[in-house]
Design a protein around this motif. Structure first.
Motif, mmCIF file in Angstrom:
data_model
loop_
_atom_site.group_PDB
_atom_site.id
_atom_site.type_symbol
_atom_site.label_atom_id
_atom_site.label_comp_id
_atom_site.label_asym_id
_atom_site.label_seq_id
_atom_site.Cartn_x
_atom_site.Cartn_y
_atom_site.Cartn_z
ATOM 1 N N ASP A 20 2.213 -1.624 4.414
ATOM 2 C CA ASP A 20 2.215 -0.137 4.347
ATOM 3 C C ASP A 20 3.607 0.604 3.956
ATOM 4 O OD1 ASP A 20 0.812 2.305 3.909
ATOM 5 O OD2 ASP A 20 -0.205 2.385 6.050
ATOM 6 N N GLN B 238 0.960 -1.138 -0.007
ATOM 7 C CA GLN B 238 0.072 0.125 -0.077
ATOM 8 C C GLN B 238 0.899 1.169 0.045
ATOM 9 O OE1 GLN B 238 -2.768 0.334 3.222
ATOM 10 N NE2 GLN B 238 -2.895 2.510 3.118
ATOM 11 N N CYS C 46 -6.314 6.628 2.979
ATOM 12 C CA CYS C 46 -5.121 5.684 3.456
ATOM 13 C C CYS C 46 -5.431 4.865 4.588
ATOM 14 C CB CYS C 46 -3.766 6.206 3.580
ATOM 15 S SG CYS C 46 -3.278 7.042 1.863
ATOM 16 N N ARG C 47 -6.060 5.449 5.622
ATOM 17 C CA ARG C 47 -6.186 4.884 6.779
ATOM 18 C C ARG C 47 -7.346 3.743 6.611
ATOM 19 N NH1 ARG C 47 -4.927 9.783 8.738
ATOM 20 N NH2 ARG C 47 -7.112 10.482 8.701
ATOM 21 N N SER D 221 1.298 4.733 0.618
ATOM 22 C CA SER D 221 0.309 5.864 1.473
ATOM 23 C C SER D 221 1.244 7.339 1.651
ATOM 24 C CB SER D 221 -0.066 5.261 2.950
ATOM 25 O OG SER D 221 -0.618 4.257 2.821
ATOM 26 N N THR E 38 -5.310 -4.962 5.782
ATOM 27 C CA THR E 38 -4.773 -5.499 6.963
ATOM 28 C C THR E 38 -6.041 -6.838 7.153
ATOM 29 O OG1 THR E 38 -3.651 -3.731 7.788
ATOM 30 C CG2 THR E 38 -4.476 -5.628 9.423
ATOM 31 N N ARG F 256 -5.782 0.773 4.606
ATOM 32 C CA ARG F 256 -5.144 0.257 5.546
ATOM 33 C C ARG F 256 -5.914 -1.063 6.356
ATOM 34 N NH1 ARG F 256 -3.153 4.044 8.469
ATOM 35 N NH2 ARG F 256 -1.583 4.453 6.884
ATOM 36 N N HIS G 260 0.263 -8.004 3.949
ATOM 37 C CA HIS G 260 -0.013 -6.337 3.540
ATOM 38 C C HIS G 260 1.126 -5.872 4.291
ATOM 39 C CE1 HIS G 260 -1.878 -2.619 5.164
ATOM 40 N NE2 HIS G 260 -1.585 -2.494 3.857
#
Length: 148
Positions: free
Chosen positions: A88, A58, A67-68, A60, A75, A71, A86
């Motif tokens: 980030d 991801q 993005c949160r 970000s 996840t 995530r 995953h």
């Protein structure tokens, strides 16, 4: 009267652009690259690849609100799916990484094979079901773990 037409034209154009962007949000795109082609990935990406699983990278930035949400989706999906991981990668201080990967917006998710081949990418917050369906051919037992 001409001003009214200008305002209406701007509203129609803006609405059309908004609908187009919303339609593209979270859609899974497969790469047009030839199978077996391993790209020259930045070290920040090769360092997070899993040698046995598909890695969802991801991309970000620090102040990216979507993005949160991405995530959380990624996840949950990775924790509940065999053969999926995953990671980030915050590119706020490393914009060259996003540039090398051809990422123009955050969040963007890249699904990378263990050898670094890009399997697919998603711009925006991914839809878990669509992403899992697209990843099934690349996963060992194509399903969620019990309780996942």
């Amino acid at each position: 009267m001409a001003g009214l037409w200008v305002v209406l034209g701007v509203l129609v154009a803006g609405s059309a652009a908004g609908l187009l962007l919303r339609r593209r949000e979270g859609r899974v795109k497969t790469t047009g690259k030839a199978p077996g082609t391993v790209p020259d990935l930045p070290a920040a990406v090769t360092g997070v690849l899993d040698p046995e699983r598909v890695t969802l990278v991801q991309i970000s930035t620090t102040f990216c609100a979507p993005c949160r949400h991405a995530r959380a989706v990624l996840t949950t999906l990775a924790d509940g799916t065999d053969g999926l991981r995953h990671v980030d990668l915050d590119v706020t201080q490393r914009p060259e990484v996003a540039q090398q990967l051809g990422v123009l917006r955050t969040p963007t998710t890249l699904a990378l094979a263990p050898d670094g081949r890009e399997l697919l990418r998603v711009g925006g917050v991914p839809k878990a079901g669509s992403l899992l369906d697209a990843l099934r051919p690349h996963l060992p037992n194509a399903g969620m773990r019990p309780g996942g």
